[in-house]
Structures are given as structure tokens and as C-alpha cells.
Design an enzyme around this catalytic site. Sequence first.
Site: not given
Length: 245
Positions: A23, A68-71, A191, A198
Site C-alpha cells: 500500500d 483487489s476485486t475492489e480496485n 502492510r 487487512i
Amino acid sequence: MSSATNMSHSVQGGPRHVAVIMDGNGRWAQARGKPRLFGHHAGAKRVKEIVRACPDHGVDYLTIFAFSTENWKRTQTEVAGLMKLFRRYIQKEARDLLAEGVRVRFIGDRVRLDAKLVRLMDELELLTSRNTRVNLTIALNYGGRDEVARATQRLSREVAAGKIDPEQVDETTLARFLDTHVLPDPDLVIRTSGEARISNFLLWQSAYAEYEFLETLWPDFSAEEFGRVVAQYGGRVRRFGAVPA
């Protein structure tokens, strides 16, 4: 695969499997007056350095959270730029990864990825399939909840086909259908960037992992800092739910 035991114990040596939530690329770039993609390119270079550092610290498995699937919610420009970066990374680094003994695997749902990228992913997995020095797993279009849902679908089909008795389904059964079924559970999750969450990463697998949240932005995360974090892991006590003697 589960690495948990029923006994509390001090960590012996360093972690065998380290997972990283990379990140801070965007903030790193913006702090320098650059577009976010500039930070992602810098972050990709950092991956190479950390992969090369793994054998020096006894790390056999490195799993990185690339997308990620959210990106997909990010701007079209950033998403398109990231997909181009992934394709270029594979094409540029394939020969070095092979020569340096790195075995590459990808986890995540490939359905939404473009055909050229998926082909390059398949080719890189095949090209490096006999390497054993470092196991690099790249989570691409990955989400922990999505992974468990897809695993449950696959398991359900086996049950419906009469291949698995539903009464015999347990944690070990479901784990066989996860994207990570050939990997040990992570011992340590790192991270970067100062965020302490997470973000839907390896939810099942990290049930008993140790976590390290760092202020360092990913493009500034050096091999030296990686080594320090890995070394600190050796002083921890992993109880796996037990009460220490």
C-alpha cells in the site's frame, strides 16, 4: 493447508511464508507531484528487490497483493494503466524470474481480466513451474471473500455430483478448493503505508498469522527494512488459541 497447532510456542527462526499488502504507491507519487501510476511503476521495481531478498532471510514463499476485486472502483485511467503495467511486468521480468529460480503463481478470479493478460499469466506459471528457490504468488483481481465464495461453489458442485459426502465437509475439505491450496498459510502479513486493516486479503489463510503494520510507503520499503521485520518475527510467541504454559 493449515499451519496452526494446538500448542503455544515461540517462533523458531524466521517466517517461511510472508504475505504483503503493498500500500502507498499513489500517495508516494502524489507527494512528488506525479500521477498515481508513477507510484505503481516504482512499486513494481520494489517487488523485484524484495523477491531477491527472500532467500537471504529464509523466506520460501512470498505472496503480494497486486490488485483487489475492489480496485475496479478506481478511475478507468488508473485501472487501464495498472493492467498495462501487469502485462509489461510479466513480459519484462519473465526471463529474470526464470534465471533466478523464482516460481510464479497467480491467485484470484481471472474471468474479468483481459485475454492477453491471462495468456501471459498462464505462460509465466508454466515457464517457472520447475523453479524452487522462491515461490512468488501474485494476487490479481483477488479478494478473500470472493475466493471463499468461489471455493464454496466448486465444493458444492462436487457434493452435488456425489463425489463428497456433505457430512464429511470440514475446514480441511474447503481449504482444498481455495486458490492457495498448494501453499502453506502465511506466517507473517506485512502492510505498508500506515493503514491498519487487512482489506479482504487472505482472510481464511491468515487466521493465525502475525501482522506488522508499517508507516513506510511501499515504494520506500527496502530490502533492509524487510529483513528487520522478518528478524523481529523470531521474537514472537504464536499461541494458536492456546494458553501459554
